[in-house]
Design an enzyme around this catalytic site. Structure first.
Site, PDB file in Angstrom:
ATOM      1  N   LYS A  30      -9.913  -3.381  16.980  1.00 46.37           N
ATOM      2  CA  LYS A  30     -10.704  -4.311  16.154  1.00 46.37           C
ATOM      3  C   LYS A  30     -10.412  -5.739  16.576  1.00 46.37           C
ATOM      4  CE  LYS A  30      -7.153  -6.108  13.669  1.00 46.37           C
ATOM      5  NZ  LYS A  30      -6.683  -7.455  13.714  1.00 46.37           N
TER       6      LYS A  30
ATOM      7  N   ASP B 178      -3.929  -2.308   7.971  1.00 41.89           N
ATOM      8  CA  ASP B 178      -5.187  -2.266   8.730  1.00 41.89           C
ATOM      9  C   ASP B 178      -5.716  -0.849   8.921  1.00 41.89           C
ATOM     10  OD1 ASP B 178      -5.226  -4.980   9.042  1.00 41.89           O
ATOM     11  OD2 ASP B 178      -4.464  -4.984  11.102  1.00 41.89           O
TER      12      ASP B 178
END
Ligand code: ATP
Length: 286
Positions: A9, A135
């Site tokens: 990401k 995350d």
């Protein structure tokens, strides 16, 4: 054997809102997945154990690996007496601000849910993932989201307009913990998250580029001046926008223009070894 893709990401924005009593920080950040991915091979074992192997020597190949922890958590929570061998073909740079470990953990959760026929929903997998790292819930879903709280409160939004993402990672690792320790929350200039969301939803690429912002950038820049240099060079080489991802040290440049992307890649390659020209992935895992 099952192969699962674990995409990295990037942060389009990253804001730290406050320090909580439990030691975590509340954040507000926009994350989106890119097509730079680790590949995870899951092979069933006849014995009740977890084995792990990684292509990169400096990534732990024991219970400290987040992918191992993901398998262990699933086994514990659901009382599963099955074994698995996990092999990680590591393509995502490590300690780079790209959530490499978190996405491996998330991919193992998705992959084993499938392989073991557990029937857990993405939300249930995300909840288990949060015990491994802040995350991980986002990485379970993928796509583009505004993440709040520790990073687990996810509001999914459209993906940004298609573009090149040219990533450059200098040969240093940044400790996220150390960056958090140096943050003075009351002195921050906060990114305009709402304007970025609007820019994305209205497919306004220029506005997306103009609002890339990360409150950790100045801290990492001060600790490692070469990271700031990379961002400056990206601007010189024609990036429409550039910002550091996560706590760094990876910096990425955005452009929709093929020849600019090529110029950025060639220019950056002149002084950073690890440069990756990739595309946004732009969709949620189903
Ligand atoms: P974030 O952006 O979430 O802060 P990062 O990209 O900066 O993450 P990672 O690549 O996830 O950092 O690695 C951070 C640490 O986690 C490293 O010190 C590494 O040894 C450890 N680690 C544990 N499991 C893994 C894994 N599967 N892949 C990479 N690193 C792992």
């Amino acid at each position: 054997m099952k192969v699962v893709k674990a995409p990295a990401k990037i942060n389009l924005t990253l804001d730290v809102v406050r320090k909580r009593d439990d030691g975590f920080h509340d954040v507000e950040m926009i994350m989106t997945t890119i097509d730079l991915a680790d590949r995870i091979h899951l092979t069933p074992l006849h014995t009740n154990r977890i084995m792990i192997d990684v292509t990169k020597g400096y990534v732990p190949n024991n219970e400290n690996n987040l992918a191992y922890q993901a398998a262990q958590k699933l086994k514990e929570r659901l009382g599963i007496n099955k074994g698995v061998s996990i092999f990680i073909d590591k393509q995502i740079p490590v300690s780079a601000g790209l959530a490499g470990g978190s996405t491996d953990a998330a991919a193992v959760l998705r992959g084993l849910n499938d392989m073991w026929g557990l029937g857990l929903t993405m939300e249930e997998l995300a909840e288990i993932g949060l015990e491994i790292g802040s995350d991980v819930p986002f990485c379970v879903h993928g796509g583009t989201a505004v993440a709040r709280g520790r990073g687990e409160q996810l509001e999914f939004i459209d993906s940004p307009p298609p573009c090149w993402v040219v990533l450059a990672k200098p040969p240093i690792g940044v400790s996220t913990k150390e960056v958090y320790q140096r943050i003075k929350v009351d002195q921050l200039t906060h990114p305009k998250t709402d304007v970025m969301v609007q820019a994305i939803e209205s497919e306004n690429f220029k506005q997306v580029c103009d609002h890339l912002e990360n409150v950790m950038e100045s801290i990492t820049f001060n600790m490692h001046p070469e990271v700031r240099k990379i961002k400056e060079r990206m601007k010189q080489f024609g990036a429409d926008g550039a910002v550091m991802s996560g706590s760094g040290p990876t910096v990425f440049a955005l452009t929709q223009n093929d020849s600019k992307a090529e110029r950025l890649y060639n220019g950056l390659k002149g002084f950073v070894e690890q440069v990756y020209p990739v595309r946004l992935l732009g969709k949620k895992h189903t």
